[in-house]
Design an enzyme around this catalytic site. Structure first.
Site, short mmCIF file in Angstrom:
data_model
loop_
_atom_site.label_atom_id
_atom_site.label_comp_id
_atom_site.label_asym_id
_atom_site.label_seq_id
_atom_site.Cartn_x
_atom_site.Cartn_y
_atom_site.Cartn_z
CG PHE A 127 -1.72 1.07 1.58
CD1 PHE A 127 -2.97 1.15 0.99
CD2 PHE A 127 -1.35 2.07 2.48
CE1 PHE A 127 -3.83 2.20 1.29
CE2 PHE A 127 -2.20 3.11 2.78
CZ PHE A 127 -3.45 3.17 2.18
N GLY A 135 4.08 12.41 4.43
CA GLY A 135 3.47 11.22 5.04
C GLY A 135 2.09 11.63 5.52
NE ARG A 282 16.18 -8.84 40.11
CZ ARG A 282 17.45 -9.18 39.96
NH1 ARG A 282 17.78 -10.41 39.58
NH2 ARG A 282 18.40 -8.30 40.17
CG HIS A 352 11.81 -7.08 32.19
ND1 HIS A 352 10.47 -6.80 32.01
CD2 HIS A 352 11.97 -8.37 31.80
CE1 HIS A 352 9.86 -7.87 31.52
NE2 HIS A 352 10.74 -8.84 31.38
CD GLU A 377 -2.06 2.30 8.03
OE1 GLU A 377 -2.48 3.28 7.40
OE2 GLU A 377 -1.76 1.21 7.49
CB THR A 379 1.74 11.04 14.09
OG1 THR A 379 1.04 12.24 13.68
CG2 THR A 379 2.92 10.79 13.15
CB SER A 380 -0.69 10.49 18.69
OG SER A 380 -0.46 9.13 18.96
C1 LIG Z 1 8.43 1.44 9.35
C2 LIG Z 1 7.45 2.25 8.57
C3 LIG Z 1 6.58 1.63 7.68
C4 LIG Z 1 5.69 2.39 6.91
N1 LIG Z 1 4.88 1.76 5.99
C5 LIG Z 1 4.16 2.52 5.14
C6 LIG Z 1 3.43 1.91 4.06
O1 LIG Z 1 3.39 0.68 3.93
N2 LIG Z 1 2.79 2.71 3.16
C7 LIG Z 1 2.79 4.08 3.29
O2 LIG Z 1 2.18 4.76 2.44
N3 LIG Z 1 3.44 4.69 4.31
C8 LIG Z 1 4.12 3.95 5.23
N4 LIG Z 1 4.82 4.56 6.26
C9 LIG Z 1 4.80 6.01 6.37
C10 LIG Z 1 3.99 6.52 7.55
O3 LIG Z 1 2.62 6.39 7.28
C11 LIG Z 1 4.41 7.98 7.80
O4 LIG Z 1 5.75 7.97 8.27
C12 LIG Z 1 3.51 8.67 8.79
O5 LIG Z 1 2.23 8.88 8.24
C13 LIG Z 1 4.09 10.03 9.22
O6 LIG Z 1 4.45 10.80 8.10
P1 LIG Z 1 5.89 11.47 8.01
O7 LIG Z 1 6.91 10.46 8.39
O8 LIG Z 1 6.03 12.11 6.69
O9 LIG Z 1 5.90 12.59 9.13
P2 LIG Z 1 5.41 14.10 8.90
O10 LIG Z 1 4.10 14.14 8.24
O11 LIG Z 1 6.53 14.87 8.30
O12 LIG Z 1 5.24 14.57 10.43
C14 LIG Z 1 6.35 14.95 11.24
C15 LIG Z 1 5.83 15.39 12.60
O13 LIG Z 1 4.94 16.51 12.45
C16 LIG Z 1 3.68 16.23 13.03
N5 LIG Z 1 2.65 16.85 12.22
C17 LIG Z 1 2.50 16.80 10.86
N6 LIG Z 1 1.43 17.52 10.48
C18 LIG Z 1 0.86 18.02 11.59
C19 LIG Z 1 -0.28 18.82 11.86
N7 LIG Z 1 -1.10 19.25 10.90
N8 LIG Z 1 -0.56 19.14 13.16
C20 LIG Z 1 0.25 18.72 14.16
N9 LIG Z 1 1.34 17.94 13.97
C21 LIG Z 1 1.65 17.59 12.70
C22 LIG Z 1 3.57 14.70 13.03
O14 LIG Z 1 2.67 14.25 14.02
C23 LIG Z 1 5.01 14.33 13.32
O15 LIG Z 1 5.23 14.42 14.71
C24 LIG Z 1 5.66 3.80 7.08
C25 LIG Z 1 6.51 4.42 8.00
C26 LIG Z 1 7.41 3.67 8.75
C27 LIG Z 1 8.33 4.37 9.71
#
Ligand SMILES: Cc1cc2nc3c(=O)[nH]c(=O)nc-3n(C[C@H](O)[C@H](O)[C@H](O)COP(=O)(O)OP(=O)(O)OC[C@H]3O[C@@H](n4cnc5c(N)ncnc54)[C@H](O)[C@@H]3O)c2cc1C
Length: 397
Positions: A127, A135, A282, A352, A377, A379-380
């Site tokens: 996906f 992201g 423990r 632990h 999917e 972030t929080s």
């Molecule tokens: C191991 C791994 C597997 C993954 N697998 C997939 C996959 O199979 N397919 C896929 O499509 N993606 C995948 N991802 C991507 C993942 O969905 C994204 O990393 C995630 O959605 C966060 O996007 P970003 O890394 O670009 O962070 P960013 O969007 O750059 O965010 C950076 C920070 O800013 C914060 N932030 C961003 N916008 C806002 C806002 N409007 N308000 C407040 N805070 C904000 C975020 O919470 C975060 O703390 C994967 C990621 C990892 C690490």
């Protein structure tokens, strides 16, 4: 009291499936998870075993060779598997999402073409929304599908973070397309990109460069995907009509959020099991540490968080089974389960003592794996954005 993570009102079939999966997890996953994770080895035998159990076709309708089970069954299976080793739940997650997208949005031809082979695990799904520059903000997608004179498309761009990027043979890939719509969200299309499994050029104009080296979530590969003038027929557009990609993918992401919530529940559950066992073994100051009230209270809080997460995850899965949009419920379940899993696993780590820092103990692996729950999917912060906006609509003055 009953043990943790019990679910009321399951059918006999659901209970049988869960009991079979639990036995598989206890006998085939937990004993090898540490070694495979530390050596970053693909869990091929485990995957073959899951194929035999029919897990790849769990939610695919019987007419296409699957078991036709609900999203609830799927979520509970994922929870069981993540309790054993989170990476294995990652192997099946993107597969489930792609199967779901096909079932909900695919044309009859697309369903007939892919679902029977997805049910056996012969075709494996990935996906792809994320890119190096985005992201959370899907509106910024730069990968472009350009319509050619003969009606087919050419896709060029770079995708990032594909879970199962190498082992998959079918990628649901979101791109920009020019539909002339007034909203960026209506100018996006999902393509079903076929490729070979493996690294390098895996289809014409489709390259999987290599594995991204991660802090945890090892064994399963996460990759980039580079598309350079990849030619694709218009009948590989999910549902046959361009411009619907964003809405289709958001529907898939809701299933993904239930999945990550379930994975977080599995991790928290295991974290609790390890903590409660260690606390009784423990001894300090002449008694088992579980008899010190600080530890006992910590265990009580951990168990409560496991139960809250499980209940919210089950509710979200049941809602998704009704077919309604449920972005708020999926977002709440995902956020609570991820944040609580992070806290429960850390509490278990603290229980632990020094041994939690040793690679010989399972909790060390869980500490690294659980961090991904906070990101995958959405972030929080993003879940809060979705929940908050909806609250303002519901409670508008
Ligand atoms: C191991 C791994 C597997 C993954 N697998 C997939 C996959 O199979 N397919 C896929 O499509 N993606 C995948 N991802 C991507 C993942 O969905 C994204 O990393 C995630 O959605 C966060 O996007 P970003 O890394 O670009 O962070 P960013 O969007 O750059 O965010 C950076 C920070 O800013 C914060 N932030 C961003 N916008 C806002 C806002 N409007 N308000 C407040 N805070 C904000 C975020 O919470 C975060 O703390 C994967 C990621 C990892 C690490």
């Amino acid at each position: 009291m009953a043990k943790l993570c019990q679910t009321e009102d399951l059918t006999d079939i659901q209970q049988e499936i869960l009991s079979t999966v639990r036995q598989f997890v206890n006998s085939k996953i937990i004993p090898v998870a540490q070694e495979l994770e530390h050596s970053d080895t693909y869990p091929q035998e485990i995957i073959d075993g899951l194929k035999e159990l029919g897990v790849f076709g769990l939610t695919i309708p019987e007419e296409f060779g699957g078991l036709g089970e609900s999203i609830l069954t799927y979520a509970l299976v994922v929870e069981e598997i993540a309790r054993g080793w989170m990476s294995v739940s990652g192997v099946i997650n993107t597969h489930f999402i792609v199967a779901y997208l096909l079932m909900q949005h695919g044309t009859e031809e697309q369903k007939a073409k892919y679902l029977p082979r997805m049910a056996t695990g012969e075709v494996r799904g990935a996906f792809s929304m994320s890119e190096p520059g985005l992201g959370s903000d899907v509106s910024a997608i730069a990968t472009k599908g350009t319509k050619l004179d003969d009606g087919s498309y050419s896709i060029t761009g770079q995708k990032m973070w594909l879970t199962n990027g190498a082992s998959s043979t079918l990628v649901a890939l979101l791109t920009k397309t020019d539909e002339g719509a007034d909203s960026v969200y209506k100018n996006m299309t999902t393509f079903l990109v076929e490729k070979e499994a493996g690294f390098g050029e895996t289809a014409q104009g489709v390259t999987v460069p290599g594995k991204i080296d991660k802090m945890g979530y090892k064994g399963v590969e996460t990759t980039e995907l580079i598309l350079e003038d990849h030619k694709i027929a218009a009948d590989q557009i999910l549902g046959g009509t361009p411009g619907k990609g964003f809405f289709q993918m958001m529907d898939g992401v809701e299933v993904g959020r239930v999945n990550v919530a379930a994975r977080a529940c599995g991790l928290a559950w295991r974290g609790f099991e390890l903590g409660v066992a260690y606390a009784q073994q423990r001894k300090t100051f002449g008694k088992a540490i579980a008899e010190h009230q600080a530890i006992l209270f910590r265990l009580a809080e951990m168990a409560t968080k496991v139960e809250v997460s499980h209940s919210m995850m089950v509710r979200a899965a049941r809602l998704k089974d009704t077919g309604k949009r449920m972005d708020v419920e999926a977002g709440m379940a995902k956020m609570v389960a991820a944040e609580y899993a992070n806290e429960v696993v850390e509490d278990s780590f603290r229980i632990h003592g020094g041994y939690g820092y040793s690679k010989e103990y399972e909790i060390e692996r869980l500490m690294r794996e659980v961090k991904f729950m906070l990101i995958g999917e959405g972030t929080s912060d993003i879940q809060k954005m979705i929940i908050g906006r909806q609250l303002l609509k519901e409670y508008a003055l």
